[in-house]
Scaffold this active site. Structure first.
Site, mmCIF file in Angstrom:
data_model
loop_
_atom_site.group_PDB
_atom_site.id
_atom_site.type_symbol
_atom_site.label_atom_id
_atom_site.label_comp_id
_atom_site.label_asym_id
_atom_site.label_seq_id
_atom_site.Cartn_x
_atom_site.Cartn_y
_atom_site.Cartn_z
ATOM 1 N N GLU A 41 0.816 -1.227 0.000
ATOM 2 C CA GLU A 41 0.000 0.000 0.000
ATOM 3 C C GLU A 41 0.842 1.266 0.000
ATOM 4 O O GLU A 41 1.678 1.480 0.892
ATOM 5 C CB GLU A 41 -0.950 0.022 1.205
ATOM 6 C CG GLU A 41 -1.863 1.246 1.198
ATOM 7 C CD GLU A 41 -2.936 1.221 2.269
ATOM 8 O OE1 GLU A 41 -3.767 2.141 2.288
ATOM 9 O OE2 GLU A 41 -2.954 0.276 3.091
ATOM 10 N N LYS A 47 -8.464 -0.445 0.373
ATOM 11 C CA LYS A 47 -9.594 -0.880 1.186
ATOM 12 C C LYS A 47 -10.481 -1.762 0.337
ATOM 13 O O LYS A 47 -10.958 -1.363 -0.723
ATOM 14 C CB LYS A 47 -10.409 0.325 1.664
ATOM 15 C CG LYS A 47 -10.234 0.765 3.089
ATOM 16 C CD LYS A 47 -10.238 -0.297 4.098
ATOM 17 C CE LYS A 47 -9.327 0.105 5.254
ATOM 18 N NZ LYS A 47 -8.471 -0.981 5.655
#
Length: 592
Positions: A190, A206
């Protein structure tokens, strides 16, 4: 072997499939450290000034640094410096592939399911009461390096473990950082933010789905994630939070969402990301960027202040570097570039003790069982690196001929692609040819191995005549790893199978079943069941290895796939154990 204090291996945020930023660093001539919240901004200012003067700065902010930017952000007492950066005069080229000693570890504790369920229910009550929309709840596991066991040498353990973690979770934004007091080993996929030439890019991650057992199922999982109302809602909540965060430092009307609901294939899971960008104001500093964004909303929830209050109430201790920020600030033409990951998929090491966090976002429509399984899928990267393993194929060598060789090689090649192991079929064939020259006659069991460096090894063992009929027993509990990659692919990592080794005299193997109550396989082969007048074998989606003997029987029409539940076993008219080594063996199931 040259010693390095830091390594970075970053994707290009704008071209993830393009050239990577790969550098290593020796001993730092200077370090910048903040122990108190009031010291964090000055450290970041010093980092920016050093980069503007031509230095490279590699370091982190712990999650507990958040109150340095907003006193309302609740955190536990930190367990180390709030910010730590090494300042380097130069970056060195990434070295050639190095051989590291194995660096396995064992977990000492895990979050009990009951504690997880209690926290999950507390979050659901708060959401229902309108206090917040989402909470990213996490837990920390502790472990111990195997090299700390008596008589073993721990030299080089941290670099070896980092290399194993990178093999387990390639690509992304990997950082190795040795502060002297601890080593941070991050293979995070990420991106927190990339800031250069006034352009600020954030890419919150997410939304999660497990990888599929077959190409068709994998594609369906990807599509299911893209279209899931729950996962899209989870993602867009954080996108909205980050749009608001960026607006605090952005030029008017410059905040954009150029990409929404993009899915990325990681080794164990599909992840959903979105891009949020802005043009920062002329007077914006690195400290201002952190003040606007830190911690990343993807690891807090929304709204951020209330979510962090709930995290503080539910999580018993500090998160540390996990869920903070870890990255590099470096000189580039016309200024500096700052690139930081969100340190998920991250292990910290102090001596022989290691820690690793795992978590997920809890929203109103989350289900406890699904979130618990998501945690298991996310921890697959650590399980890959936990103990060294090799890819494995077991073949029958009969009078100088390897049975079903092409399909065995194809299956091993597929496993190599999945785990990122080099695959050189000519080298594998050369290894097998050498074995054939030594064993031109007789019946042999051949064990073909491929290690993480792409080196093959083959061993032959005398193969006794297979029994005409065997006895099987039903497992007393579900195999939790049924849907994991170490079931779908054949490797030497077999602890999950060894836990079901038969203990009764005369029992040949154990019939396994998954958490949904579906029959899967045996520990050493597949199953065939005569049910309602036809021979069936459990479907791959139930969680099992696609065996070569099974595939042959499906191709020849002797078997068809079906889902068979444990409660259907009394209706089964006959059983057989099937694999490519021993063929089809009639079996009886011992009464439970």
């Amino acid at each position: 072997m040259q010693s390095f204090s830091a390594r970075i291996d970053f994707s290009d945020p704008d071209q993830p499939a393009g050239p990577r930023l790969r550098r290593v660093f020796g001993a730092p001539p200077q370090t910048l450290v903040a122990h108190e919240p009031a010291q964090v901004r000055p450290v970041l200012d010093a980092v920016q000034a050093a980069a503007e003067q031509g230095c490279w700065c590699v370091g982190y902010l712990r999650y507990e640094a958040a109150p340095a930017f907003d006193a309302a952000l609740a955190v536990h007492a930190p367990e180390g410096p709030l910010a730590w950066f090494a300042v380097y005069d130069q970056a060195l080229p990434w070295p050639e592939e190095e051989a590291h000693a194995a660096s396995g570890f064992q977990w000492q504790d895990r979050l009990p399911r009951a504690a997880f369920d209690a926290a999950f229910n507390d979050i659901q009550r708060a959401i229902a009461a309108g206090e917040l929309y989402q909470v990213n709840f996490t837990a920390r596991m502790s472990g111990l390096l195997a090299q700390d066991l008596p008589g073993e040498d721990r030299a080089g353990a941290a670099p070896a473990l980092f290399a194993a973690l990178q093999r387990a979770q390639p690509a992304g934004y990997a950082v190795y950082l040795d502060t002297g007091e601890e080593q941070v080993l991050s293979v995070s996929p990420e991106l927190f933010f990339d800031w250069r030439a006034g352009r600020l890019l954030t890419r919150p991650m997410k939304g999660t789905a497990p990888r599929g057992a077959t190409p068709d199922e994998d594609a369906a999982r990807d599509q299911g994630l893209r279209t899931s109302a729950k996962e899209r809602a989870e993602n867009v909540m954080i996108v909205d939070l980050l749009r608001n965060d960026l607006s605090r430092i952005a030029e008017p009307f410059s905040v954009r969402v150029p990409r929404l609901f993009h899915t990325e294939a990681l080794p164990a899971v599909w992840q959903m990301t979105s891009d949020v960008t802005a043009q920062t104001r002329k007077d914006c500093s690195l400290a201002d960027v952190f003040a606007a964004l830190f911690p990343c909303g993807s690891v807090t929830g929304a709204p951020k202040v209330r979510a962090m209050q709930m995290i503080h109430a539910l999580e018993p201790g500090a998160r540390g570097v996990y869920c903070g920020a870890l990255g590099v600030v470096r000189p580039v033409a016309g200024g500096i570039a700052a690139t930081f990951n969100v340190p998920i998929r991250t292990v910290t090491l102090q001596g022989a003790a290691l820690h690793c966090g795992v978590g997920s976002a809890i929203t109103s429509d989350a289900q406890a069982d699904a979130e618990w399984q998501e945690w298991r899928h996310k921890l697959a990267f650590a399980e890959r690196a936990r103990m060294p393993f090799e890819l494995l194929e077991t073949l029958a060598l009969e009078e100088g001929r390897l049975r079903d060789l092409p399909v065995h090689l194809a299956r091993m090649a597929a496993a190599a692609a999945h785990f990122g192991y080099p695959w050189l079929q000519t080298q594998v064939m050369s290894c097998l040819q050498a074995l054939l020259e030594v064993h031109p006659k007789g019946m042999w069991r051949v064990r073909l191995l491929l290690n993480a460096r792409g080196q093959a090894e083959a061993q032959a063992y005398a193969l006794p005549v297979s029994p005409q009929r065997v006895q099987l027993e039903l497992a007393s509990r579900a195999i939790e790893e049924a849907h994991g990659e170490f079931v779908r692919f054949k490797t030497t990592h077999r602890a999950h199978y060894e836990a079901f080794t038969p203990t009764k005299p005369g029992v040949f193997d154990t019939v396994l079943w998954n958490a949904e109550g579906e029959i899967t396989e045996c520990t050493r082969g597949n199953l065939a069941l005569l049910l309602d007048g036809r021979w069936v074998t459990p479907a791959l989606r139930c969680g099992l290895l696609g065996g070569i003997g099974r595939a042959n029987a499906l191709r020849d029409g002797r078997l068809v796939e079906a889902v068979v539940r444990v409660d259907e076993l009394p209706r089964v008219e006959a059983l057989a154990f099937v694999n490519s080594l021993r063929g089809w063996i009639a079996a009886d199931l011992l009464p439970g």
